[in-house]
Design a protein around this motif. Sequence first.
Motif, PDB file in Angstrom:
ATOM      1  N   GLN A   3      42.802   5.577  30.227  1.00  0.00           N
ATOM      2  CA  GLN A   3      43.392   6.786  29.679  1.00  0.00           C
ATOM      3  C   GLN A   3      42.569   7.224  28.474  1.00  0.00           C
ATOM      4  O   GLN A   3      42.439   6.478  27.501  1.00  0.00           O
ATOM      5  N   LEU A   4      41.992   8.389  28.556  1.00  0.00           N
ATOM      6  CA  LEU A   4      41.176   8.921  27.473  1.00  0.00           C
ATOM      7  C   LEU A   4      41.925  10.052  26.800  1.00  0.00           C
ATOM      8  O   LEU A   4      42.526  10.889  27.465  1.00  0.00           O
ATOM      9  N   THR A   5      41.870  10.079  25.502  1.00  0.00           N
ATOM     10  CA  THR A   5      42.454  11.188  24.761  1.00  0.00           C
ATOM     11  C   THR A   5      41.347  11.911  24.014  1.00  0.00           C
ATOM     12  O   THR A   5      40.254  11.367  23.800  1.00  0.00           O
ATOM     13  N   ARG A  40      38.473  12.721  38.053  1.00  0.00           N
ATOM     14  CA  ARG A  40      39.374  11.824  38.774  1.00  0.00           C
ATOM     15  C   ARG A  40      39.630  12.301  40.193  1.00  0.00           C
ATOM     16  O   ARG A  40      39.666  11.506  41.133  1.00  0.00           O
ATOM     17  N   VAL A  41      39.819  13.597  40.371  1.00  0.00           N
ATOM     18  CA  VAL A  41      40.028  14.147  41.714  1.00  0.00           C
ATOM     19  C   VAL A  41      38.795  13.913  42.573  1.00  0.00           C
ATOM     20  O   VAL A  41      38.910  13.534  43.744  1.00  0.00           O
ATOM     21  N   GLU A  42      37.612  14.107  42.023  1.00  0.00           N
ATOM     22  CA  GLU A  42      36.387  13.858  42.788  1.00  0.00           C
ATOM     23  C   GLU A  42      36.289  12.393  43.204  1.00  0.00           C
ATOM     24  O   GLU A  42      35.846  12.095  44.315  1.00  0.00           O
ATOM     25  N   HIS A  43      36.718  11.495  42.342  1.00  0.00           N
ATOM     26  CA  HIS A  43      36.707  10.074  42.682  1.00  0.00           C
ATOM     27  C   HIS A  43      37.676   9.795  43.833  1.00  0.00           C
ATOM     28  O   HIS A  43      37.336   9.078  44.780  1.00  0.00           O
ATOM     29  N   GLU A  57      46.926   4.221  46.269  1.00  0.00           N
ATOM     30  CA  GLU A  57      45.956   3.290  45.693  1.00  0.00           C
ATOM     31  C   GLU A  57      44.761   4.040  45.124  1.00  0.00           C
ATOM     32  O   GLU A  57      44.252   3.704  44.052  1.00  0.00           O
ATOM     33  N   ALA A  58      44.307   5.047  45.843  1.00  0.00           N
ATOM     34  CA  ALA A  58      43.186   5.862  45.368  1.00  0.00           C
ATOM     35  C   ALA A  58      43.560   6.584  44.077  1.00  0.00           C
ATOM     36  O   ALA A  58      42.748   6.670  43.149  1.00  0.00           O
ATOM     37  N   SER A  62      41.895   5.790  40.334  1.00  0.00           N
ATOM     38  CA  SER A  62      41.145   6.851  39.666  1.00  0.00           C
ATOM     39  C   SER A  62      41.717   7.215  38.302  1.00  0.00           C
ATOM     40  O   SER A  62      41.216   8.114  37.646  1.00  0.00           O
ATOM     41  N   GLY A  63      42.790   6.537  37.899  1.00  0.00           N
ATOM     42  CA  GLY A  63      43.315   6.746  36.557  1.00  0.00           C
ATOM     43  C   GLY A  63      44.550   7.602  36.447  1.00  0.00           C
ATOM     44  O   GLY A  63      45.024   7.855  35.338  1.00  0.00           O
ATOM     45  N   PHE A  64      45.093   8.064  37.555  1.00  0.00           N
ATOM     46  CA  PHE A  64      46.331   8.832  37.483  1.00  0.00           C
ATOM     47  C   PHE A  64      47.482   7.882  37.179  1.00  0.00           C
ATOM     48  O   PHE A  64      47.525   6.760  37.684  1.00  0.00           O
ATOM     49  N   GLN A  65      48.434   8.344  36.381  1.00  0.00           N
ATOM     50  CA  GLN A  65      49.520   7.491  35.929  1.00  0.00           C
ATOM     51  C   GLN A  65      50.802   7.655  36.738  1.00  0.00           C
ATOM     52  O   GLN A  65      51.677   6.803  36.667  1.00  0.00           O
TER      53      GLN A  65
END
Length: 93
Positions: A3-5, A40-43, A57-58, A62-65
Amino acid sequence: MDQLTLEDVSRHVCLSADYFGKIFKKDTHMTLGEYISRIRVEHVKQLLPKESCRVIEAAFASGFQSVAQFNRVFKKYAGVNPSQYRASFNGKK
């Protein structure tokens, strides 16, 4: 995946969050949050054609919470929901 802020990134480059946000948007025409979501969507789009990888899982890889956030963001940037995107590959095999 992390998670980047805006504060984290601006601190890393030794700029104030406000200033970094302004110059980032000026140069990229999007906010840092939008940029991260697009990456993230591209990943996820790279992972979805693999039948062994479940959509959820994808998303988490990819970092979605949350699933709701993932579905909303994926459709915004990909134009279709994740299941429709994956299905588009099934017909091409």
